[in-house]
Scaffold this active site. Structure first.
Site, short mmCIF file in Angstrom:
data_model
loop_
_atom_site.label_atom_id
_atom_site.label_comp_id
_atom_site.label_asym_id
_atom_site.label_seq_id
_atom_site.Cartn_x
_atom_site.Cartn_y
_atom_site.Cartn_z
CG ASN A 63 -1.72 1.24 1.39
OD1 ASN A 63 -1.62 2.16 0.58
ND2 ASN A 63 -2.53 1.28 2.43
CB VAL A 64 1.97 3.54 -2.72
CG1 VAL A 64 2.61 2.49 -3.58
CG2 VAL A 64 0.61 3.98 -3.26
CG ASN A 90 0.62 2.56 -12.61
OD1 ASN A 90 0.18 3.12 -13.61
ND2 ASN A 90 -0.06 1.60 -11.99
CB SER A 142 -3.53 12.52 -15.29
OG SER A 142 -4.72 12.78 -16.01
CE1 TYR A 155 -6.19 10.47 -11.07
CE2 TYR A 155 -6.53 11.90 -12.97
CZ TYR A 155 -6.10 10.70 -12.44
OH TYR A 155 -5.56 9.75 -13.27
CE LYS A 159 -2.60 10.74 -11.54
NZ LYS A 159 -1.73 9.59 -11.29
P1 NAI Z 1 -6.74 0.97 -12.26
O1 NAI Z 1 -7.72 1.39 -11.24
O2 NAI Z 1 -7.15 -0.01 -13.30
O3 NAI Z 1 -5.41 0.42 -11.57
C1 NAI Z 1 -4.83 1.05 -10.48
C2 NAI Z 1 -4.16 0.02 -9.60
O4 NAI Z 1 -3.59 0.73 -8.49
C3 NAI Z 1 -5.14 -0.99 -9.03
O5 NAI Z 1 -4.66 -2.30 -9.23
C4 NAI Z 1 -5.22 -0.64 -7.56
O6 NAI Z 1 -5.45 -1.75 -6.72
C5 NAI Z 1 -3.86 -0.02 -7.31
N1 NAI Z 1 -3.85 0.86 -6.13
C6 NAI Z 1 -4.81 1.73 -5.74
N2 NAI Z 1 -4.47 2.29 -4.57
C7 NAI Z 1 -3.27 1.76 -4.22
C8 NAI Z 1 -2.41 1.93 -3.11
N3 NAI Z 1 -2.71 2.75 -2.09
N4 NAI Z 1 -1.25 1.24 -3.08
C9 NAI Z 1 -0.92 0.39 -4.10
N5 NAI Z 1 -1.71 0.18 -5.16
C10 NAI Z 1 -2.87 0.86 -5.22
O7 NAI Z 1 -6.25 2.35 -12.92
P2 NAI Z 1 -5.37 2.66 -14.22
O8 NAI Z 1 -6.25 3.32 -15.20
O9 NAI Z 1 -4.56 1.49 -14.61
O10 NAI Z 1 -4.42 3.81 -13.61
C11 NAI Z 1 -3.03 3.66 -13.40
C12 NAI Z 1 -2.41 5.05 -13.26
O11 NAI Z 1 -2.65 5.78 -14.47
C13 NAI Z 1 -3.02 5.88 -12.13
O12 NAI Z 1 -2.01 6.65 -11.51
C14 NAI Z 1 -3.98 6.79 -12.86
O13 NAI Z 1 -4.21 7.99 -12.15
C15 NAI Z 1 -3.21 7.04 -14.15
N6 NAI Z 1 -4.04 7.52 -15.25
C16 NAI Z 1 -5.04 6.74 -15.79
C17 NAI Z 1 -5.81 7.22 -16.83
C18 NAI Z 1 -6.88 6.43 -17.47
O14 NAI Z 1 -7.56 7.00 -18.36
N7 NAI Z 1 -7.12 5.18 -17.11
C19 NAI Z 1 -5.58 8.57 -17.36
C20 NAI Z 1 -4.51 9.29 -16.73
C21 NAI Z 1 -3.78 8.76 -15.73
#
Ligand code: NAI
Length: 246
Positions: A63-64, A90, A142, A155, A159
């Site tokens: 947990n980050v 990430n 983002s 958010y 970011k």
């Molecule tokens: P997602 O929700 O599919 O995956 C995020 C992962 O981070 C999940 O597996 C979750 O369990 C994990 N996570 C959440 N809180 C955590 C914590 N406290 N410690 C460790 N792990 C944790 O989201 P996605 O879309 O893959 O996002 C990944 C990154 O990309 C994020 O930083 C998000 O803000 C960024 N992002 C995503 C966009 C999109 O359109 N999907 C657009 C811009 C940025």
């Protein structure tokens, strides 16, 4: 250009989505990868699915937002591998709400998970990278952190902060062989965006010049560039957004 063969990479939030794709791409390029997610089951499952060739993938839940959990992650990694060459911050969440309706909890959760986490995870790893006089840090920001977005004050602030952190670490550590860059994804097809529902997704896609959502692999390609080929690039933010600059 640096080879990624046998480099050790830690990717936070890599149980699914963009993080998982980044881990897969780094692995494909020859790196050893630490899969790490707050969700223990996802961490285990993803690590075992990617570990086809054996010995090059380590699954460690973390947990980050929690300092002890980060310490456990680093202690566990150091038992298997002595270095960390690549860090990808990430892990991230959204808690969307129009500004006037946004609760302090919604604000704080997003700042803690998307920004303060990078401070906490990067600090001990930078110590290690400084000793190695080598490191590649890639922060997943983002386009919202650059342009703002309705319903995402928390958010966007997190970011934007991550971009400021990226540029500052780039300056402070350039002389030690460490680069720090950010990828700013646009609208990417993951569970995070699928939660918005079809109607909102379609409205967004209409505005994207390339006419499609991005794929997690589109983001992974940019991360692999910063981690491998971009030896003389630091403090940069690369928008990967299908041409949508608003
Ligand atoms: P997602 O929700 O599919 O995956 C995020 C992962 O981070 C999940 O597996 C979750 O369990 C994990 N996570 C959440 N809180 C955590 C914590 N406290 N410690 C460790 N792990 C944790 O989201 P996605 O879309 O893959 O996002 C990944 C990154 O990309 C994020 O930083 C998000 O803000 C960024 N992002 C995503 C966009 C999109 O359109 N999907 C657009 C811009 C940025």
């Amino acid at each position: 250009m640096d080879s990624l063969v046998d480099k050790v990479a830690v990717v936070t939030g890599s149980g699914r989505g963009i993080g998982r794709s980044i881990a897969e791409a780094l692995l494909h390029a020859g790196a050893k990868v630490v899969i790490s997610d707050i969700n223990e089951e996802l961490t285990r499952q993803t690590a075992s699915e990617l570990n086809g060739s054996g010995g090059r993938v380590l699954g460690v839940p973390c947990n980050v937002t929690n300092t002890e959990s980060i310490e456990t992650l680093l202690a566990t990694v150091s038992k298997s591998w002595e270095r960390i060459d690549i860090l990808v911050n990430n892990a991230g969440i959204t808690r969307d709400s129009l500004f006037m309706r946004m609760s302090e909890d919604q604000w704080q959760a997003v700042i803690d998970t998307n920004l303060t986490s990078a401070f906490k995870v990067t600090k001990p790893i930078l110590k290690l990278m400084s000793k190695q006089r080598y490191g590649r840090i890639v922060n997943i920001a983002s386009t919202t952190g650059i342009h703002g977005n309705f319903g995402q004050a928390n958010y966007a602030s997190a970011k934007a902060g991550l971009i400021g952190l990226t540029k500052t670490i780039a300056l402070e550590y350039a002389s030690r062989g460490i680069t720090c860059n950010a990828v700013a994804p646009g609208f990417i097809d993951t569970q995070m965006t699928r939660a918005l529902g079809e109607e909102i997704i379609n409205k967004f896609v209409e505005r994207i010049p390339m006419g499609r959502m991005g794929l997690p692999d589109d983001i992974a390609a940019a991360v692999v560039f910063f981690a491998g080929q971009a030896a003389y690039v630091t403090g940069q933010v690369l928008e990967v957004n299908g041409g949508l600059y608003t």
